[in-house]
Design a protein around this motif. Structure first.
Motif, short mmCIF file in Angstrom:
data_model
loop_
_atom_site.label_atom_id
_atom_site.label_comp_id
_atom_site.label_asym_id
_atom_site.label_seq_id
_atom_site.Cartn_x
_atom_site.Cartn_y
_atom_site.Cartn_z
N UNK A 149 -30.99 -36.62 39.76
CA UNK A 149 -30.54 -35.70 40.61
C UNK A 149 -29.12 -35.75 41.07
N UNK A 150 -28.75 -34.81 41.71
CA UNK A 150 -27.31 -34.89 42.18
C UNK A 150 -27.05 -34.00 43.56
N UNK A 151 -25.73 -34.26 44.06
CA UNK A 151 -25.30 -33.23 45.08
C UNK A 151 -24.00 -33.19 44.77
N UNK A 152 -23.52 -31.85 44.79
CA UNK A 152 -22.18 -31.50 44.54
C UNK A 152 -21.52 -30.98 45.97
N UNK A 153 -20.58 -31.44 46.37
CA UNK A 153 -20.12 -30.99 47.94
C UNK A 153 -18.54 -30.94 47.82
N UNK A 154 -17.88 -30.22 49.00
CA UNK A 154 -16.64 -30.25 48.98
C UNK A 154 -16.29 -30.16 50.46
N UNK A 155 -15.13 -30.12 51.08
CA UNK A 155 -14.90 -29.78 52.49
C UNK A 155 -14.10 -28.39 52.58
N UNK A 178 -18.71 -30.36 55.69
CA UNK A 178 -19.06 -30.73 54.44
C UNK A 178 -19.75 -29.36 53.90
N UNK A 179 -19.32 -28.78 52.69
CA UNK A 179 -20.25 -27.87 52.31
C UNK A 179 -20.89 -28.31 51.08
N UNK A 180 -22.15 -28.22 51.23
CA UNK A 180 -22.96 -28.43 49.98
C UNK A 180 -23.16 -27.46 49.01
N UNK A 181 -22.55 -27.33 47.69
CA UNK A 181 -22.65 -26.40 46.96
C UNK A 181 -24.09 -26.41 46.10
N UNK A 182 -24.38 -27.50 45.73
CA UNK A 182 -25.76 -27.67 44.86
C UNK A 182 -26.23 -29.19 45.13
N UNK A 206 -22.93 -27.05 55.74
CA UNK A 206 -23.46 -25.93 55.71
C UNK A 206 -23.60 -25.93 54.10
N UNK A 207 -24.50 -24.98 53.58
CA UNK A 207 -24.96 -24.37 52.33
C UNK A 207 -25.58 -23.18 52.37
#
Length: 156
Positions: free
Chosen positions: A62-68, A79-83, A116-117
């Motif tokens: 699994x993974x999580x991709x995020x950005x600010x 922190x914005x969780x894209x996936x 957020x996501x």
């Protein structure tokens, strides 16, 4: 043995593979137009986002991709969780929750004002998961998007 680690440039093919599997789950395979090389450039060279990878016995599951992003009202980054994705055969082991907790730790360490996501309206398992973590839907907001063509048209 389960672990979560920061992705490195060498993980780009793994990230791309997990993104394609996420797209299959979300019934959006046709929307994956990126490549491993483009991901490598944008994640690791330009550092537009960050990735953490979940592994069981050294196998990526699994993974999580995020950005600010930034909140003008809160005056802090968010922190914005894209996936966030866990392969179906590894679900039910708490790995998604562990990924989410790791993201919360990162957000706390970075003094983020919020996380957020977005979630697809039909994805009841994800919605139930997020609600179990005390997340609240932002029903009064609607997401809007300009695609590449829309950006180009507007920029002309």
């Amino acid at each position: 043995m389960f672990q979560i680690r920061k992705a490195t440039e060498a993980d780009t093919p793994i990230i791309f593979d997990l993104i394609k599997k996420l797209a299959v789950y979300e019934k959006m395979e046709d929307e994956v137009i990126t490549s491993a090389e483009e991901l490598k450039q944008n994640i690791f060279t330009h550092q537009f986002s960050k990735v953490i990878i979940a592994e069981e016995n050294d196998k990526p599951v699994g993974f999580a991709l995020y950005f600010y992003n930034f909140s003008t009202f809160v005056g802090k980054p968010g922190l914005y969780l894209e996936d966030l994705f866990v392969e179906p055969e590894y679900r039910g082991k708490g790995y998604g929750k562990k990924l989410f907790i790791e993201l919360a730790k990162i957000a706390k360490a970075e003094n983020c004002g919020r996380m957020e996501w977005s979630v697809l309206n039909w994805n009841t398992p994800a919605i139930d998961f997020y609600k179990s973590l005390q997340a609240k839907p932002m029903d009064e907001w609607t997401v809007y998007r300009l695609d590449k063509k829309g950006i180009a048209d507007l920029a002309e």
